[in-house]
Design a protein around this motif. Structure first.
Motif, PDB file in Angstrom:
ATOM      1  N   ARG A 172       1.744   6.535  -7.214  1.00 26.67           N
ATOM      2  CA  ARG A 172       1.273   7.803  -7.650  1.00 26.67           C
ATOM      3  C   ARG A 172       1.648   9.066  -7.271  1.00 26.67           C
ATOM      4  NH1 ARG A 172      -3.485   4.956  -4.821  1.00 26.67           N
ATOM      5  NH2 ARG A 172      -3.114   6.280  -2.968  1.00 26.67           N
ATOM      6  N   TRP A 205       3.192  -4.221 -12.636  1.00 28.04           N
ATOM      7  CA  TRP A 205       3.929  -4.202 -11.098  1.00 28.04           C
ATOM      8  C   TRP A 205       5.249  -3.830 -10.822  1.00 28.04           C
ATOM      9  CZ3 TRP A 205       2.499   0.443  -8.414  1.00 28.04           C
ATOM     10  CH2 TRP A 205       3.265   0.404  -7.238  1.00 28.04           C
ATOM     11  N   ARG A 228       2.296   1.716  -4.168  1.00 26.74           N
ATOM     12  CA  ARG A 228       1.282   2.214  -4.799  1.00 26.74           C
ATOM     13  C   ARG A 228       0.641   3.623  -4.615  1.00 26.74           C
ATOM     14  NH1 ARG A 228      -0.889  -1.674  -7.841  1.00 26.74           N
ATOM     15  NH2 ARG A 228      -0.441  -3.200  -7.379  1.00 26.74           N
ATOM     16  N   ARG A 229       0.885   4.295  -2.475  1.00 30.31           N
ATOM     17  CA  ARG A 229       0.732   5.707  -2.664  1.00 30.31           C
ATOM     18  C   ARG A 229       2.303   6.649  -3.174  1.00 30.31           C
ATOM     19  NH1 ARG A 229      -0.052   5.494   3.690  1.00 30.31           N
ATOM     20  NH2 ARG A 229      -0.065   8.170   3.107  1.00 30.31           N
ATOM     21  N   ASP A 251       0.942  -1.351   0.168  1.00 27.24           N
ATOM     22  CA  ASP A 251      -0.407   0.207   0.104  1.00 27.24           C
ATOM     23  C   ASP A 251       0.792   1.065  -0.015  1.00 27.24           C
ATOM     24  OD1 ASP A 251      -2.642   1.136   0.401  1.00 27.24           O
ATOM     25  OD2 ASP A 251      -2.099   1.630   2.769  1.00 27.24           O
ATOM     26  N   ALA A 279       0.123   3.118 -10.777  1.00 25.28           N
ATOM     27  CA  ALA A 279      -0.140   2.997  -9.193  1.00 25.28           C
ATOM     28  C   ALA A 279      -1.516   1.825  -9.105  1.00 25.28           C
ATOM     29  CB  ALA A 279      -2.081   3.928  -8.395  1.00 25.28           C
TER      30      ALA A 279
END
Length: 150
Positions: free
Chosen positions: A83, A97, A79-80, A76, A90
């Motif tokens: 972005r 990924w 991914r933040r 998480d 993301a």
């Protein structure tokens, strides 16, 4: 009768003193001081920002107690940060990924310990040492992504 004046040698003026400095040198010294203060301030702010990001990462990961939950928290956070570097990153899934997480450095995520991010959060048990290796990789990559490096 004409009076003879005694002739003397040409007298040169005394060499200029180095002190007090001419105004131009004071401007150069002032400019160097201003540049030094600005650069030092920017470096201090950068270091402070990096410490806050790392404290955020470490705090979020430490709050997740178990291995799978810890991997989910790491994912998480990545991914933040992704972005921030690239809005489309993301949304990447699977191998794409992991390739994004590899960046330009190497293939630690797609071919190495980072592969645990794909399915580790869904396993009932995860090797603690593997989670710590992923955490170290992810921490470095998190910082790169937060700094805007792709």
């Amino acid at each position: 009768m004409v009076a003879k004046l005694p002739l003397r040698d040409v007298h040169l003026p005394a060499a200029p003193s180095w002190w007090p400095l001419p105004p131009g040198w004071w401007m150069v010294i002032g400019a160097v001081l201003v540049v030094t203060v600005v650069v030092a301030g920017l470096l201090w702010l950068r270091r402070r920002r990096r410490r806050r990001w790392l404290a955020l990462f470490d705090g979020q990961v430490a709050a997740a107690l178990e291995g799978p939950v810890r991997l989910a928290a790491i994912s998480d956070l990545l991914r933040r940060a992704a972005r921030r570097a690239d809005a489309r990153a993301a949304q990447l899934q699977g191998e794409a990924w992991l390739r994004f997480l590899d960046g330009r450095q190497g293939r630690e995520f797609s071919d190495g310990e980072g592969r645990l991010l794909l399915e580790g959060a869904y396993r009932p048990q995860v090797d603690v040492q593997g989670v710590e290796q992923v955490r170290a990789l992810a921490r470095a990559r998190f910082l790169e992504l937060m700094e805007g490096k792709r």
